[in-house]
Motif scaffolding. Sequence first.
Motif, PDB file in Angstrom:
ATOM      1  N   GLU A 257     -53.733 -40.930  24.809  1.00  0.00           N
ATOM      2  CA  GLU A 257     -55.077 -41.512  24.768  1.00  0.00           C
ATOM      3  C   GLU A 257     -55.952 -40.793  23.736  1.00  0.00           C
ATOM      4  N   ARG A 258     -55.978 -39.482  23.765  1.00  0.00           N
ATOM      5  CA  ARG A 258     -56.815 -38.734  22.828  1.00  0.00           C
ATOM      6  C   ARG A 258     -56.384 -38.994  21.385  1.00  0.00           C
ATOM      7  N   THR A 259     -55.091 -39.025  21.164  1.00  0.00           N
ATOM      8  CA  THR A 259     -54.597 -39.270  19.807  1.00  0.00           C
ATOM      9  C   THR A 259     -55.029 -40.634  19.312  1.00  0.00           C
ATOM     10  N   LEU A 260     -54.958 -41.634  20.178  1.00  0.00           N
ATOM     11  CA  LEU A 260     -55.381 -42.973  19.775  1.00  0.00           C
ATOM     12  C   LEU A 260     -56.870 -43.026  19.460  1.00  0.00           C
ATOM     13  N   VAL A 261     -57.679 -42.303  20.224  1.00  0.00           N
ATOM     14  CA  VAL A 261     -59.119 -42.277  19.957  1.00  0.00           C
ATOM     15  C   VAL A 261     -59.380 -41.695  18.570  1.00  0.00           C
ATOM     16  N   VAL A 262     -58.783 -40.541  18.274  1.00  0.00           N
ATOM     17  CA  VAL A 262     -58.959 -39.915  16.959  1.00  0.00           C
ATOM     18  C   VAL A 262     -58.422 -40.832  15.863  1.00  0.00           C
ATOM     19  N   ALA A 263     -57.244 -41.417  16.091  1.00  0.00           N
ATOM     20  CA  ALA A 263     -56.635 -42.298  15.094  1.00  0.00           C
ATOM     21  C   ALA A 263     -57.515 -43.518  14.825  1.00  0.00           C
ATOM     22  N   SER A 264     -58.159 -44.041  15.858  1.00  0.00           N
ATOM     23  CA  SER A 264     -59.011 -45.217  15.666  1.00  0.00           C
ATOM     24  C   SER A 264     -60.241 -44.878  14.822  1.00  0.00           C
ATOM     25  N   ILE A 265     -60.763 -43.666  14.970  1.00  0.00           N
ATOM     26  CA  ILE A 265     -61.901 -43.256  14.128  1.00  0.00           C
ATOM     27  C   ILE A 265     -61.436 -43.090  12.684  1.00  0.00           C
ATOM     28  N   VAL A 266     -60.275 -42.474  12.517  1.00  0.00           N
ATOM     29  CA  VAL A 266     -59.712 -42.335  11.170  1.00  0.00           C
ATOM     30  C   VAL A 266     -59.547 -43.710  10.539  1.00  0.00           C
ATOM     31  N   GLU A 267     -59.009 -44.655  11.308  1.00  0.00           N
ATOM     32  CA  GLU A 267     -58.792 -46.013  10.790  1.00  0.00           C
ATOM     33  C   GLU A 267     -60.106 -46.663  10.389  1.00  0.00           C
ATOM     34  N   GLY A 268     -61.150 -46.409  11.161  1.00  0.00           N
ATOM     35  CA  GLY A 268     -62.439 -47.029  10.886  1.00  0.00           C
ATOM     36  C   GLY A 268     -63.206 -46.392   9.745  1.00  0.00           C
ATOM     37  N   GLU A 269     -62.820 -45.184   9.356  1.00  0.00           N
ATOM     38  CA  GLU A 269     -63.584 -44.448   8.347  1.00  0.00           C
ATOM     39  C   GLU A 269     -62.994 -44.495   6.951  1.00  0.00           C
ATOM     40  N   VAL A 270     -61.694 -44.653   6.812  1.00  0.00           N
ATOM     41  CA  VAL A 270     -61.084 -44.580   5.479  1.00  0.00           C
ATOM     42  C   VAL A 270     -60.214 -45.797   5.218  1.00  0.00           C
ATOM     43  N   SER A 271     -59.941 -46.008   3.926  1.00  0.00           N
ATOM     44  CA  SER A 271     -59.076 -47.116   3.538  1.00  0.00           C
ATOM     45  C   SER A 271     -57.838 -46.650   2.797  1.00  0.00           C
ATOM     46  N   GLY A 272     -57.854 -45.408   2.323  1.00  0.00           N
ATOM     47  CA  GLY A 272     -56.698 -44.890   1.597  1.00  0.00           C
ATOM     48  C   GLY A 272     -55.910 -43.899   2.414  1.00  0.00           C
ATOM     49  N   ASP A 273     -54.583 -43.997   2.346  1.00  0.00           N
ATOM     50  CA  ASP A 273     -53.736 -43.102   3.151  1.00  0.00           C
ATOM     51  C   ASP A 273     -53.937 -41.634   2.803  1.00  0.00           C
ATOM     52  N   ALA A 274     -54.302 -41.341   1.557  1.00  0.00           N
ATOM     53  CA  ALA A 274     -54.411 -39.950   1.121  1.00  0.00           C
ATOM     54  C   ALA A 274     -55.484 -39.182   1.874  1.00  0.00           C
ATOM     55  N   ARG A 276     -56.525 -39.817   5.126  1.00  0.00           N
ATOM     56  CA  ARG A 276     -56.472 -39.918   6.587  1.00  0.00           C
ATOM     57  C   ARG A 276     -56.292 -38.546   7.242  1.00  0.00           C
ATOM     58  N   GLY A 277     -55.377 -37.769   6.748  1.00  0.00           N
ATOM     59  CA  GLY A 277     -55.154 -36.449   7.334  1.00  0.00           C
ATOM     60  C   GLY A 277     -56.368 -35.550   7.230  1.00  0.00           C
ATOM     61  N   LYS A 278     -57.128 -35.664   6.130  1.00  0.00           N
ATOM     62  CA  LYS A 278     -58.325 -34.853   5.926  1.00  0.00           C
ATOM     63  C   LYS A 278     -59.447 -35.288   6.879  1.00  0.00           C
ATOM     64  N   VAL A 279     -59.597 -36.606   7.088  1.00  0.00           N
ATOM     65  CA  VAL A 279     -60.611 -37.097   8.025  1.00  0.00           C
ATOM     66  C   VAL A 279     -60.270 -36.639   9.443  1.00  0.00           C
ATOM     67  N   ALA A 280     -58.993 -36.700   9.790  1.00  0.00           N
ATOM     68  CA  ALA A 280     -58.579 -36.221  11.116  1.00  0.00           C
ATOM     69  C   ALA A 280     -58.917 -34.750  11.291  1.00  0.00           C
ATOM     70  N   ARG A 281     -58.769 -33.957  10.215  1.00  0.00           N
ATOM     71  CA  ARG A 281     -59.106 -32.540  10.283  1.00  0.00           C
ATOM     72  C   ARG A 281     -60.608 -32.343  10.457  1.00  0.00           C
ATOM     73  N   VAL A 282     -61.431 -33.126   9.777  1.00  0.00           N
ATOM     74  CA  VAL A 282     -62.884 -33.029   9.933  1.00  0.00           C
ATOM     75  C   VAL A 282     -63.264 -33.280  11.388  1.00  0.00           C
ATOM     76  N   ILE A 283     -62.658 -34.307  11.990  1.00  0.00           N
ATOM     77  CA  ILE A 283     -62.952 -34.618  13.394  1.00  0.00           C
ATOM     78  C   ILE A 283     -62.634 -33.417  14.281  1.00  0.00           C
ATOM     79  N   GLU A 284     -61.474 -32.831  14.107  1.00  0.00           N
ATOM     80  CA  GLU A 284     -61.079 -31.689  14.942  1.00  0.00           C
ATOM     81  C   GLU A 284     -61.984 -30.484  14.680  1.00  0.00           C
ATOM     82  N   ASN A 285     -62.335 -30.250  13.430  1.00  0.00           N
ATOM     83  CA  ASN A 285     -63.194 -29.106  13.106  1.00  0.00           C
ATOM     84  C   ASN A 285     -64.580 -29.258  13.708  1.00  0.00           C
ATOM     85  N   ARG A 286     -65.131 -30.447  13.672  1.00  0.00           N
ATOM     86  CA  ARG A 286     -66.467 -30.655  14.216  1.00  0.00           C
ATOM     87  C   ARG A 286     -66.464 -30.558  15.738  1.00  0.00           C
ATOM     88  N   LEU A 287     -65.373 -31.016  16.360  1.00  0.00           N
ATOM     89  CA  LEU A 287     -65.300 -30.923  17.817  1.00  0.00           C
ATOM     90  C   LEU A 287     -65.207 -29.464  18.285  1.00  0.00           C
TER      91      LEU A 287
END
Length: 399
Positions: A257-274, A276-287
Amino acid sequence: MTEPHLEHSIFGGQHDDGHGGPDGHEDGSARAQTRAQTRQRTRPPRRRHGRRRGILVVALAIVALAGFAAYSVLRPVVDGFLESNDYPGPGSTEVQVVVNDGDTGRAIGTTLEKADVVKSAKAFLDAASADSRSASIQPGTYTLKKQMTAKGALAVLVDSANRSVPRVTIREGLWKNEIFAALSKGTGVPVAEYVKAAKDAKAIGLPAVAKGNVEGYLFPSTYEFPAKATATQQLKTMVTKTISELDSAGVAEKDRERTLVVASIVEGEVSGDADRGKVARVIENRLRTSGAPNYGLLQMDSTVHYAVQKRGRAGTSDADRQSTSPYNTYKKQGLPPAPINSPGAASIEAAAAPADGTWLFFVTVDPDTGETKFATTSAEHDRNVQEFQQWCRDHPDRC
């Protein structure tokens, strides 16, 4: 002379000693009478001959009836051996035939026979057994003709160009109501059926951690559903695909569940695969960061878009950011209570294994190209935000 007189009166005047009369010869009339009596005793009555003839007639009638019955029963069998079990072709009136997932050759043959495409299922099986391509027949709807040859029908079924299936493409990042609309358009199943099916978590295989909310679990992909697939069957296929992708990304069941929540935010924020991993890191760092203004607040526009159910604009308005929805990450700390869309495989992989970095901020400075800039300090981020604001001034109808 009294004794001769008495003997004569008893035996008719002649003494019979077994040798005839006095001259040694039997009287003619007596002999005739004796022969007649003998024949009468040894010859059967004439009525017994009539009874035997009656029995014979009945027996012959029974044999005749049995022969006719046997002929009636066996004639179709004999005719079947002599008559072809295949149509001469090439066929006439068009008819649509559905091959279902899991159908055997015999099942397909029976379907064709019922539709009068082939004369017999056996003819189709014979043709299929002689053609290795028959193993490649795919589920779908095929247009054939009535009274084709078995080989002709087989030739249509083994050619994928003749196959028609309800094909639906669900793109990444869609909300569940958008997915229901896309599914309905592609399959003809009413949207209401999908809404109803989504409420039966058990029937569609929704994990308990989803708490009955199908959002995020309808995996984006291109689907070819069976012709008569129900809304429940379709949603179950999509949920199963999501679980499979989580497993492929190495996500433990407790973290789905948690992974899907983070993944859905990543999906909603970026359009390029390059990125995605960086946006996921920003989410974890801010949390995980505390002790500074706004840290712990994700402040993701994608979550606000979901909260107010608005599409088509870059950024968010002041009014949108004032929403009291638990999905408004400008006001609520931590992750949203559930996924905000259906993320694709790339976003799931990014959420499962974020890139290494110390970034705390990012902003897409050019929504047309998807160019995104990351920052570690507020000052750096502010400069990036100014770049985005300039883009908005250049495209006032887009922000």
